[in-house]
Scaffold this motif. Structure first.
Motif, short mmCIF file in Angstrom:
data_model
loop_
_atom_site.label_atom_id
_atom_site.label_comp_id
_atom_site.label_asym_id
_atom_site.label_seq_id
_atom_site.Cartn_x
_atom_site.Cartn_y
_atom_site.Cartn_z
N LEU A 32 2.61 -34.21 -33.96
CA LEU A 32 3.14 -34.85 -32.76
C LEU A 32 2.05 -35.62 -32.05
O LEU A 32 0.90 -35.18 -31.98
CB LEU A 32 3.73 -33.79 -31.82
N VAL A 33 2.40 -36.76 -31.53
CA VAL A 33 1.48 -37.61 -30.77
C VAL A 33 2.07 -37.83 -29.38
O VAL A 33 3.27 -38.10 -29.24
CB VAL A 33 1.27 -38.96 -31.48
N GLU A 34 1.24 -37.69 -28.35
CA GLU A 34 1.68 -37.85 -26.97
C GLU A 34 0.91 -38.99 -26.30
O GLU A 34 -0.28 -39.15 -26.52
CB GLU A 34 1.44 -36.56 -26.18
N ARG A 38 14.42 -31.47 -24.29
CA ARG A 38 14.21 -31.93 -25.67
C ARG A 38 12.90 -31.40 -26.23
O ARG A 38 12.83 -31.01 -27.39
CB ARG A 38 14.23 -33.46 -25.71
N MET A 39 11.85 -31.37 -25.40
CA MET A 39 10.57 -30.83 -25.84
C MET A 39 10.70 -29.33 -26.13
O MET A 39 10.17 -28.82 -27.13
CB MET A 39 9.52 -31.07 -24.75
N VAL A 73 6.45 -37.73 -26.10
CA VAL A 73 6.03 -37.07 -27.33
C VAL A 73 6.82 -37.67 -28.50
O VAL A 73 8.06 -37.76 -28.45
CB VAL A 73 6.27 -35.55 -27.26
N PHE A 74 6.09 -38.05 -29.56
CA PHE A 74 6.70 -38.71 -30.71
C PHE A 74 6.14 -38.11 -32.00
O PHE A 74 5.06 -37.53 -32.00
CB PHE A 74 6.41 -40.22 -30.69
N GLU A 75 6.87 -38.27 -33.08
CA GLU A 75 6.37 -37.84 -34.38
C GLU A 75 5.40 -38.88 -34.93
O GLU A 75 5.68 -40.08 -34.89
CB GLU A 75 7.51 -37.62 -35.36
N ALA A 76 4.28 -38.42 -35.47
CA ALA A 76 3.27 -39.35 -36.00
C ALA A 76 3.81 -40.14 -37.19
O ALA A 76 3.50 -41.31 -37.35
CB ALA A 76 2.02 -38.58 -36.39
N ARG A 77 4.62 -39.50 -38.03
CA ARG A 77 5.15 -40.19 -39.21
C ARG A 77 6.16 -41.27 -38.83
O ARG A 77 6.31 -42.27 -39.54
CB ARG A 77 5.82 -39.19 -40.14
N ASP A 78 6.87 -41.05 -37.73
CA ASP A 78 7.89 -42.00 -37.31
C ASP A 78 7.91 -42.04 -35.78
O ASP A 78 8.64 -41.28 -35.15
CB ASP A 78 9.26 -41.60 -37.85
N ARG A 88 9.34 -43.70 -33.77
CA ARG A 88 10.64 -43.95 -33.15
C ARG A 88 11.37 -42.67 -32.81
O ARG A 88 12.34 -42.68 -32.04
CB ARG A 88 11.49 -44.80 -34.10
N ARG A 89 10.94 -41.56 -33.39
CA ARG A 89 11.60 -40.27 -33.13
C ARG A 89 10.97 -39.62 -31.89
O ARG A 89 9.89 -39.06 -31.94
CB ARG A 89 11.46 -39.35 -34.34
N HIS A 90 11.69 -39.74 -30.79
CA HIS A 90 11.23 -39.20 -29.52
C HIS A 90 11.53 -37.72 -29.44
O HIS A 90 12.67 -37.29 -29.62
CB HIS A 90 11.92 -39.95 -28.37
N ARG A 91 10.49 -36.91 -29.18
CA ARG A 91 10.65 -35.45 -29.16
C ARG A 91 10.68 -34.86 -27.75
O ARG A 91 10.82 -33.65 -27.61
CB ARG A 91 9.52 -34.81 -29.97
N GLY A 92 10.52 -35.69 -26.73
CA GLY A 92 10.60 -35.16 -25.38
C GLY A 92 9.52 -35.71 -24.47
O GLY A 92 8.76 -36.61 -24.84
N MET A 93 9.44 -35.13 -23.28
CA MET A 93 8.46 -35.52 -22.28
C MET A 93 7.69 -34.28 -21.82
O MET A 93 8.25 -33.18 -21.74
CB MET A 93 9.14 -36.17 -21.07
N THR A 94 6.41 -34.48 -21.50
CA THR A 94 5.60 -33.37 -21.00
C THR A 94 4.90 -33.76 -19.70
O THR A 94 4.62 -34.94 -19.45
CB THR A 94 4.52 -32.94 -22.01
N LEU A 95 4.62 -32.76 -18.89
CA LEU A 95 3.80 -32.88 -17.69
C LEU A 95 2.72 -31.81 -17.81
O LEU A 95 3.03 -30.64 -18.03
CB LEU A 95 4.65 -32.65 -16.44
#
Length: 279
Positions: free
Chosen positions: A117-119, A189-190, A146-151, A153-160
């Motif tokens: 995961l990349v943020e 989602r996260m 937060v997104f997947e490194a491989r893709d 475009r796949r949003h995995r959520g938001m963090t604080l």
């Protein structure tokens, strides 16, 4: 592409410590505008907060530091720094977490693989006793997607991830080190990315679980760095995570309420500009 994206998360711990070492080193009263180098070392990271398994990597990656007045890429941050004063700056920050690689996670057997995961997102940073203080106290408030490194475009959520940190800036030839305490919060989602269990994934020892937004983990960190030569730096960092009071503590995917991440390595500057940074 995946390896390049990992630079932000992996070198961030090194970058923060190395950056404060450089800032206080008398031989570089005026830091170069840019530096190009390579970082190498080992990293062990909890597969996800609450996992009972570690993701481990030995990495050798290039890095670029750029210290423009507005455009910056340094110490885990990059982007347009639109505001900068003695006590405050607005920047863009990066973070990330490693996948488990080829190793399957016991807790997630039969579930979709949890990838790297990349943020990325804006961060407000306050220097509570001034930017130039030898024992600097700062408060950071980053908001990241937060997104997947491989893709991506796949949003995995938001963090604080609010963080209060203390940094001791070294004398010539000494160590720079720091401590930090913070918390990681995520949206629904996260939470589902780490802890959600769909009905089709449920097992007798892993009931279905609808994840919630809220606290993911408390974090206590430490880092240190020193120059071995003018171009060679040694760094180390560690972090303890605790899920005490976490929003998804009851998920069957939480196998351990505390976990550690740590790393050690070297950075070597291959080339630097003759021009000095503006600030």
């Amino acid at each position: 592409m995946k390896r390049l994206l990992l630079i932000a998360g992996w070198i961030a711990g090194a970058g923060a410590a190395s950056a404060q070492t450089e800032e206080a080193t008398p031989r570089r009263e005026a830091l170069p505008l840019w530096e190009l180098g390579v970082a190498a070392g080992g990293l062990s990271q909890q597969a996800y907060p609450g996992s009972d398994q570690q993701a481990r990597r030995v990495l050798a990656l290039p890095y670029l530091v750029y210290r423009g007045k507005v455009l910056r890429a340094e110490g885990g941050s990059a982007g347009l720094r639109t505001v900068r004063t003695e006590r405050f700056e607005l920047d863009v920050s990066f973070a990330g977490s490693l996948s488990s690689g080829s190793e399957s996670l016991r807790a997630r057997e039969g579930m979709a693989r949890l990838g790297t995961l990349v943020e990325a997102g804006p961060v407000a940073r306050w220097f509570l006793n001034g930017r130039s203080a030898s024992d600097r106290i700062s408060l950071e408030l980053p908001v990241r997607g937060v997104f997947e490194a491989r893709d991506p475009r796949r949003h995995r959520g938001m963090t604080l991830e609010p963080e209060l940190s203390w940094q001791r800036r070294p004398q010539a030839g000494g160590w720079g080190y720091g401590l930090s305490v913070g918390a990681l919060f995520g949206d629904r989602r996260m939470g589902s990315t780490f802890y959600g269990v769909a009905p089709g994934e449920a097992r007798p020892d892993r009931p279905a679980f609808d994840a919630r937004a809220g606290l993911i983990a408390w974090r206590l960190g430490a880092r240190a760095a020193t120059h071995l030569t003018p171009d060679l730096r040694l760094f180390a960092f560690g972090r303890l995570d605790s899920l005490a009071g976490a929003a998804n503590r009851d998920s069957a995917l939480v196998r351990r309420t505390t976990g550690i991440s740590y790393g050690i390595g070297l950075t070597y500057t291959l080339k630097r500009s003759a021009a000095s940074a503006n600030d």
